[in-house]
Design an enzyme around this catalytic site. Structure first.
Site, PDB file in Angstrom:
ATOM      1  N   CYS A 267     -16.014   3.500  -0.158  1.00 42.87           N
ATOM      2  CA  CYS A 267     -14.742   2.838   0.179  1.00 42.87           C
ATOM      3  C   CYS A 267     -14.526   3.082   1.631  1.00 42.87           C
ATOM      4  CB  CYS A 267     -13.845   3.033  -0.540  1.00 42.87           C
ATOM      5  SG  CYS A 267     -13.027   4.621  -0.752  1.00 42.87           S
TER       6      CYS A 267
ATOM      7  N   ARG B  30     -14.230  -6.740   1.771  1.00 43.88           N
ATOM      8  CA  ARG B  30     -12.772  -6.718   1.756  1.00 43.88           C
ATOM      9  C   ARG B  30     -12.052  -7.877   2.228  1.00 43.88           C
ATOM     10  NH1 ARG B  30     -10.094  -1.729   1.215  1.00 43.88           N
ATOM     11  NH2 ARG B  30      -8.309  -3.217   0.797  1.00 43.88           N
TER      12      ARG B  30
ATOM     13  N   GLN C 266     -10.348  -2.928  -3.298  1.00 41.73           N
ATOM     14  CA  GLN C 266     -11.530  -2.252  -3.149  1.00 41.73           C
ATOM     15  C   GLN C 266     -12.619  -2.653  -3.956  1.00 41.73           C
ATOM     16  OE1 GLN C 266     -12.347  -0.417  -0.459  1.00 41.73           O
ATOM     17  NE2 GLN C 266     -14.417  -0.820  -1.205  1.00 41.73           N
TER      18      GLN C 266
ATOM     19  N   HIS D 234      -6.903   1.208  -6.977  1.00 44.60           N
ATOM     20  CA  HIS D 234      -7.181   0.400  -5.741  1.00 44.60           C
ATOM     21  C   HIS D 234      -8.092  -0.983  -6.144  1.00 44.60           C
ATOM     22  CE1 HIS D 234      -7.903  -0.349  -1.740  1.00 44.60           C
ATOM     23  NE2 HIS D 234      -8.433   0.774  -1.393  1.00 44.60           N
TER      24      HIS D 234
ATOM     25  N   ASP E  57     -16.574   8.949  -2.951  1.00 44.97           N
ATOM     26  CA  ASP E  57     -15.209   8.719  -2.143  1.00 44.97           C
ATOM     27  C   ASP E  57     -15.174  10.221  -1.672  1.00 44.97           C
ATOM     28  OD1 ASP E  57     -12.949   7.905  -0.877  1.00 44.97           O
ATOM     29  OD2 ASP E  57     -11.789   7.562  -2.617  1.00 44.97           O
TER      30      ASP E  57
ATOM     31  N   ARG F 201       0.846  -1.226  -0.068  1.00 49.15           N
ATOM     32  CA  ARG F 201       0.148   0.038  -0.207  1.00 49.15           C
ATOM     33  C   ARG F 201       0.945   1.160  -0.100  1.00 49.15           C
ATOM     34  NH1 ARG F 201      -5.551   1.005   1.651  1.00 49.15           N
ATOM     35  NH2 ARG F 201      -5.706   3.414   2.545  1.00 49.15           N
TER      36      ARG F 201
END
Length: 313
Positions: free
Chosen positions: A266, A294, A136, A133, A226, A106
Protein backbone atom coordinates in the site's frame (compact mmCIF):
# COMPACT_ATOMS: atom_id res chain seq x y z
CA UNK A 1 -31.15 12.86 10.42
CA UNK A 2 -31.45 11.22 7.01
CA UNK A 3 -32.05 7.47 7.37
CA UNK A 4 -31.50 6.41 3.78
CA UNK A 5 -27.93 7.62 3.40
CA UNK A 6 -25.10 5.09 3.10
CA UNK A 7 -21.58 5.22 4.54
CA UNK A 8 -18.43 3.29 3.69
CA UNK A 9 -16.71 2.56 6.97
CA UNK A 10 -15.83 -1.08 6.23
CA UNK A 11 -15.95 -3.32 3.19
CA UNK A 12 -18.56 -5.35 5.01
CA UNK A 13 -20.89 -2.39 4.49
CA UNK A 14 -21.10 -3.67 0.89
CA UNK A 15 -22.84 -6.75 -0.39
CA UNK A 16 -20.96 -9.06 -2.74
CA UNK A 17 -22.89 -7.70 -5.72
CA UNK A 18 -22.25 -4.11 -4.64
CA UNK A 19 -18.51 -4.63 -4.27
CA UNK A 20 -18.26 -6.32 -7.65
CA UNK A 21 -20.25 -3.47 -9.22
CA UNK A 22 -18.08 -0.86 -7.52
CA UNK A 23 -14.92 -2.50 -8.87
CA UNK A 24 -16.36 -2.71 -12.38
CA UNK A 25 -17.30 0.96 -12.21
CA UNK A 26 -13.80 1.85 -11.05
CA UNK A 27 -12.40 0.07 -14.11
CA UNK A 28 -14.86 1.97 -16.35
CA UNK A 29 -13.89 5.31 -14.82
CA UNK A 30 -10.22 4.52 -15.35
CA UNK A 31 -10.85 3.70 -19.00
CA UNK A 32 -12.90 6.86 -19.47
CA UNK A 33 -10.22 9.04 -17.92
CA UNK A 34 -7.55 7.53 -20.17
CA UNK A 35 -9.83 8.20 -23.15
CA UNK A 36 -10.33 11.82 -22.07
CA UNK A 37 -14.06 11.63 -21.38
CA UNK A 38 -14.38 11.46 -17.59
CA UNK A 39 -17.97 12.11 -16.44
CA UNK A 40 -18.71 15.01 -14.08
CA UNK A 41 -21.71 13.90 -12.00
CA UNK A 42 -20.61 15.80 -8.88
CA UNK A 43 -20.88 19.37 -10.19
CA UNK A 44 -22.10 21.48 -7.29
CA UNK A 45 -21.19 18.81 -4.72
CA UNK A 46 -18.55 19.24 -2.00
CA UNK A 47 -16.50 16.83 0.08
CA UNK A 48 -15.00 17.66 3.48
CA UNK A 49 -11.66 15.80 3.74
CA UNK A 50 -10.73 15.51 7.43
CA UNK A 51 -7.12 14.49 8.04
CA UNK A 52 -5.96 13.70 11.57
CA UNK A 53 -3.27 11.45 10.07
CA UNK A 54 -0.82 12.59 7.41
CA UNK A 55 -1.15 11.23 3.88
CA UNK A 56 0.17 11.39 0.33
CA UNK A 57 -1.91 8.96 -1.74
CA UNK A 58 -5.17 9.42 0.16
CA UNK A 59 -5.09 13.19 0.08
CA UNK A 60 -4.09 13.54 -3.56
CA UNK A 61 -6.36 10.78 -4.90
CA UNK A 62 -9.49 12.03 -3.13
CA UNK A 63 -8.77 15.66 -4.01
CA UNK A 64 -8.05 14.95 -7.68
CA UNK A 65 -10.87 12.41 -7.94
CA UNK A 66 -13.41 14.85 -6.56
CA UNK A 67 -12.26 17.54 -8.99
CA UNK A 68 -12.30 15.16 -11.97
CA UNK A 69 -15.91 14.30 -11.15
CA UNK A 70 -16.76 18.01 -11.15
CA UNK A 71 -17.00 18.48 -7.37
CA UNK A 72 -15.19 20.58 -4.80
CA UNK A 73 -12.87 19.06 -2.15
CA UNK A 74 -12.30 20.93 1.12
CA UNK A 75 -9.13 19.96 2.98
CA UNK A 76 -9.41 20.11 6.79
CA UNK A 77 -6.52 19.18 9.09
CA UNK A 78 -7.32 17.89 12.54
CA UNK A 79 -5.63 20.89 14.17
CA UNK A 80 -7.86 23.21 12.15
CA UNK A 81 -11.09 21.76 13.56
CA UNK A 82 -12.79 22.21 16.90
CA UNK A 83 -12.93 18.40 16.91
CA UNK A 84 -9.28 18.56 17.92
CA UNK A 85 -10.13 20.91 20.80
CA UNK A 86 -12.86 18.86 22.39
CA UNK A 87 -15.96 19.38 20.25
CA UNK A 88 -17.85 16.10 20.09
CA UNK A 89 -17.84 13.98 16.97
CA UNK A 90 -21.64 14.20 16.98
CA UNK A 91 -21.65 18.00 16.86
CA UNK A 92 -18.87 18.12 14.25
CA UNK A 93 -20.73 15.65 12.04
CA UNK A 94 -23.99 17.54 12.20
CA UNK A 95 -22.33 20.90 11.51
CA UNK A 96 -20.28 19.65 8.56
CA UNK A 97 -23.33 17.83 7.22
CA UNK A 98 -25.11 21.18 6.89
CA UNK A 99 -22.31 22.51 4.66
CA UNK A 100 -21.08 19.62 2.52
CA UNK A 101 -22.41 16.60 0.64
CA UNK A 102 -19.97 14.05 2.07
CA UNK A 103 -17.29 13.66 4.73
CA UNK A 104 -14.07 11.71 4.22
CA UNK A 105 -12.09 10.98 7.38
CA UNK A 106 -8.54 9.72 7.98
CA UNK A 107 -8.08 9.31 11.70
CA UNK A 108 -6.85 7.10 14.54
CA UNK A 109 -9.62 5.46 16.56
CA UNK A 110 -12.34 3.67 14.61
CA UNK A 111 -14.86 4.71 17.24
CA UNK A 112 -14.47 8.32 16.12
CA UNK A 113 -15.49 7.62 12.53
CA UNK A 114 -18.37 5.45 13.73
CA UNK A 115 -19.61 8.37 15.85
CA UNK A 116 -19.26 10.77 12.93
CA UNK A 117 -21.22 8.44 10.66
CA UNK A 118 -23.92 7.87 13.27
CA UNK A 119 -24.66 11.59 13.54
CA UNK A 120 -23.83 12.83 10.04
CA UNK A 121 -26.74 13.57 7.71
CA UNK A 122 -24.40 13.00 4.74
CA UNK A 123 -22.29 9.97 3.72
CA UNK A 124 -19.07 9.32 5.63
CA UNK A 125 -16.12 7.57 3.97
CA UNK A 126 -13.38 5.82 5.92
CA UNK A 127 -10.07 6.89 4.39
CA UNK A 128 -8.18 5.03 7.17
CA UNK A 129 -8.55 4.28 10.84
CA UNK A 130 -6.35 2.23 13.14
CA UNK A 131 -8.75 -0.68 12.57
CA UNK A 132 -9.59 -0.57 8.83
CA UNK A 133 -8.48 0.81 5.46
CA UNK A 134 -11.29 -0.12 3.03
CA UNK A 135 -10.45 2.29 0.21
CA UNK A 136 -6.94 0.85 -0.05
CA UNK A 137 -8.26 -2.67 -0.52
CA UNK A 138 -10.73 -1.57 -3.18
CA UNK A 139 -7.74 -0.25 -5.15
CA UNK A 140 -5.85 -3.49 -4.45
CA UNK A 141 -8.76 -5.58 -5.72
CA UNK A 142 -9.01 -3.42 -8.84
CA UNK A 143 -5.32 -4.14 -9.43
CA UNK A 144 -5.97 -7.86 -8.94
CA UNK A 145 -8.84 -7.71 -11.44
CA UNK A 146 -6.52 -6.07 -13.98
CA UNK A 147 -4.00 -8.86 -13.51
CA UNK A 148 -6.30 -11.88 -13.39
CA UNK A 149 -9.71 -10.74 -14.65
CA UNK A 150 -12.78 -9.53 -12.78
CA UNK A 151 -14.41 -12.97 -12.82
CA UNK A 152 -11.29 -14.50 -11.26
CA UNK A 153 -11.52 -12.52 -8.01
CA UNK A 154 -13.52 -15.09 -5.98
CA UNK A 155 -11.00 -17.78 -6.88
CA UNK A 156 -7.89 -15.89 -5.85
CA UNK A 157 -5.48 -16.99 -3.16
CA UNK A 158 -3.99 -13.98 -1.38
CA UNK A 159 -1.03 -14.10 1.00
CA UNK A 160 -0.60 -11.38 3.60
CA UNK A 161 2.87 -11.28 5.18
CA UNK A 162 3.51 -9.36 8.40
CA UNK A 163 1.50 -7.33 10.87
CA UNK A 164 -2.19 -8.07 11.40
CA UNK A 165 -2.94 -4.36 11.06
CA UNK A 166 -5.70 -2.19 9.60
CA UNK A 167 -4.83 -3.11 6.01
CA UNK A 168 -4.82 -6.81 6.90
CA UNK A 169 -8.20 -6.33 8.58
CA UNK A 170 -9.69 -4.89 5.40
CA UNK A 171 -8.24 -7.81 3.42
CA UNK A 172 -10.13 -10.07 5.86
CA UNK A 173 -13.33 -8.13 5.23
CA UNK A 174 -12.81 -8.34 1.47
CA UNK A 175 -12.25 -12.11 1.61
CA UNK A 176 -15.47 -12.42 3.61
CA UNK A 177 -17.47 -10.40 1.04
CA UNK A 178 -15.94 -11.74 -2.19
CA UNK A 179 -15.12 -15.29 -1.13
CA UNK A 180 -11.44 -15.53 -2.11
CA UNK A 181 -8.90 -17.37 0.04
CA UNK A 182 -6.72 -15.28 2.36
CA UNK A 183 -3.77 -16.63 4.31
CA UNK A 184 -2.14 -14.27 6.82
CA UNK A 185 1.38 -15.04 8.07
CA UNK A 186 1.86 -13.05 11.28
CA UNK A 187 4.40 -13.31 14.10
CA UNK A 188 3.14 -14.30 17.52
CA UNK A 189 1.54 -11.33 19.20
CA UNK A 190 0.87 -9.52 15.93
CA UNK A 191 -2.16 -11.47 14.70
CA UNK A 192 -5.28 -9.70 13.41
CA UNK A 193 -7.76 -8.37 15.96
CA UNK A 194 -10.13 -11.23 16.91
CA UNK A 195 -13.05 -8.79 16.66
CA UNK A 196 -12.33 -8.58 12.92
CA UNK A 197 -11.08 -12.11 12.26
CA UNK A 198 -13.52 -14.27 14.22
CA UNK A 199 -16.81 -13.01 12.71
CA UNK A 200 -15.40 -13.61 9.23
CA UNK A 201 -14.31 -17.15 10.10
CA UNK A 202 -17.64 -17.93 11.77
CA UNK A 203 -19.41 -16.73 8.62
CA UNK A 204 -17.41 -19.20 6.53
CA UNK A 205 -14.79 -16.85 5.07
CA UNK A 206 -11.77 -18.69 3.72
CA UNK A 207 -9.35 -16.89 6.04
CA UNK A 208 -6.57 -18.50 8.04
CA UNK A 209 -3.64 -17.30 10.15
CA UNK A 210 -0.33 -19.16 9.94
CA UNK A 211 3.14 -18.55 11.34
CA UNK A 212 5.31 -19.45 8.33
CA UNK A 213 5.36 -16.92 5.47
CA UNK A 214 6.10 -19.72 2.99
CA UNK A 215 2.91 -21.51 4.02
CA UNK A 216 0.91 -18.37 3.31
CA UNK A 217 2.61 -17.70 -0.02
CA UNK A 218 2.32 -21.28 -1.34
CA UNK A 219 0.36 -21.16 -4.60
CA UNK A 220 -0.74 -17.54 -4.06
CA UNK A 221 -1.89 -15.28 -6.87
CA UNK A 222 -1.12 -12.22 -4.75
CA UNK A 223 1.57 -11.60 -2.14
CA UNK A 224 1.13 -8.41 -0.16
CA UNK A 225 2.61 -6.75 2.91
CA UNK A 226 2.97 -3.46 4.76
CA UNK A 227 5.56 -1.65 6.85
CA UNK A 228 6.53 -3.27 10.13
CA UNK A 229 5.77 -0.13 12.16
CA UNK A 230 2.72 1.83 11.02
CA UNK A 231 2.05 5.50 11.68
CA UNK A 232 2.04 6.09 15.43
CA UNK A 233 4.12 2.95 16.14
CA UNK A 234 7.53 4.42 15.38
CA UNK A 235 8.62 4.09 19.01
CA UNK A 236 8.22 0.31 18.61
CA UNK A 237 10.50 0.11 15.56
CA UNK A 238 13.35 -1.83 17.18
CA UNK A 239 11.05 -4.33 18.88
CA UNK A 240 9.11 -4.84 15.67
CA UNK A 241 12.26 -5.32 13.61
CA UNK A 242 13.12 -8.29 15.83
CA UNK A 243 9.59 -9.71 15.75
CA UNK A 244 9.29 -9.43 11.96
CA UNK A 245 12.83 -10.51 11.07
CA UNK A 246 11.60 -13.66 9.29
CA UNK A 247 8.72 -11.94 7.53
CA UNK A 248 10.46 -10.11 4.72
CA UNK A 249 9.05 -10.60 1.22
CA UNK A 250 12.05 -11.56 -0.90
CA UNK A 251 12.64 -13.56 -4.08
CA UNK A 252 12.79 -16.83 -2.13
CA UNK A 253 9.36 -16.20 -0.64
CA UNK A 254 7.88 -15.14 -3.98
CA UNK A 255 9.12 -18.45 -5.42
CA UNK A 256 6.45 -20.20 -3.34
CA UNK A 257 3.71 -18.24 -5.12
CA UNK A 258 2.37 -18.94 -8.59
CA UNK A 259 4.54 -18.10 -11.57
CA UNK A 260 2.11 -15.31 -12.51
CA UNK A 261 1.76 -13.99 -8.96
CA UNK A 262 1.86 -10.26 -8.36
CA UNK A 263 3.26 -8.27 -5.44
CA UNK A 264 1.29 -5.49 -3.76
CA UNK A 265 2.19 -2.92 -1.09
CA UNK A 266 0.00 0.00 0.00
CA UNK A 267 3.05 2.30 0.37
CA UNK A 268 5.07 3.96 1.72
CA UNK A 269 7.55 1.07 1.67
CA UNK A 270 10.85 0.49 3.44
CA UNK A 271 13.08 -1.42 1.04
CA UNK A 272 15.31 -3.83 2.90
CA UNK A 273 12.81 -4.25 5.75
CA UNK A 274 9.39 -5.73 4.91
CA UNK A 275 10.33 -6.22 1.24
CA UNK A 276 13.51 -6.36 -0.80
CA UNK A 277 14.20 -3.93 -3.62
CA UNK A 278 14.46 -6.94 -5.95
CA UNK A 279 10.77 -7.73 -5.36
CA UNK A 280 9.18 -4.31 -5.01
CA UNK A 281 11.04 -2.93 -8.04
CA UNK A 282 10.84 -6.16 -10.01
CA UNK A 283 8.57 -7.38 -12.80
CA UNK A 284 5.97 -8.90 -10.47
CA UNK A 285 5.39 -5.67 -8.58
CA UNK A 286 2.18 -3.75 -9.27
CA UNK A 287 2.64 -1.10 -6.58
CA UNK A 288 2.27 1.92 -8.84
CA UNK A 289 -0.78 0.52 -10.65
CA UNK A 290 -2.16 -0.12 -7.17
CA UNK A 291 -1.41 3.46 -6.07
CA UNK A 292 -3.02 4.88 -9.22
CA UNK A 293 -6.10 2.77 -8.68
CA UNK A 294 -6.74 4.58 -5.39
CA UNK A 295 -7.93 7.43 -7.65
CA UNK A 296 -10.29 5.34 -9.75
CA UNK A 297 -11.73 3.18 -6.96
CA UNK A 298 -12.41 6.23 -4.83
CA UNK A 299 -14.05 8.02 -7.74
CA UNK A 300 -16.46 5.08 -7.96
CA UNK A 301 -17.16 5.44 -4.23
CA UNK A 302 -17.69 9.20 -4.53
CA UNK A 303 -19.96 8.83 -7.55
CA UNK A 304 -22.05 6.28 -5.65
CA UNK A 305 -22.30 8.00 -2.26
CA UNK A 306 -22.33 11.68 -3.28
CA UNK A 307 -23.78 11.38 -6.76
CA UNK A 308 -26.46 8.83 -6.05
CA UNK A 309 -25.37 6.46 -8.81
CA UNK A 310 -26.80 3.03 -7.97
CA UNK A 311 -24.29 0.19 -7.80
CA UNK A 312 -26.75 -2.50 -8.81
CA UNK A 313 -30.20 -2.62 -10.33
Amino acid sequence: MTTSKRDLLALTDLSTAEMRALLRRAAELKHMQKAGNCPTPLVGRSLAMVFEKASTRTRVSFDVGMRQLGGHPLMLRGDELQLGRGESAADTAQVLGRYVDGIMVRTFGHDKIEALAEHSPVPVINALTDRLHPCQILADLQTCAEAFGDDALPGLRVAWIGDGNNVAHSWINAAWVLGFELRLACPEGYEPNPAVLEPAVRAGARVSVVRAPAAAAEGAHVVTTDVWASMGQEQEQKVREQAFAGYQVDAALMAHARDDAIFLHCLPAHRGEEVTAEVIDGPRSRIFDEAENRLHAQKAVLEWLLGGRPLIG
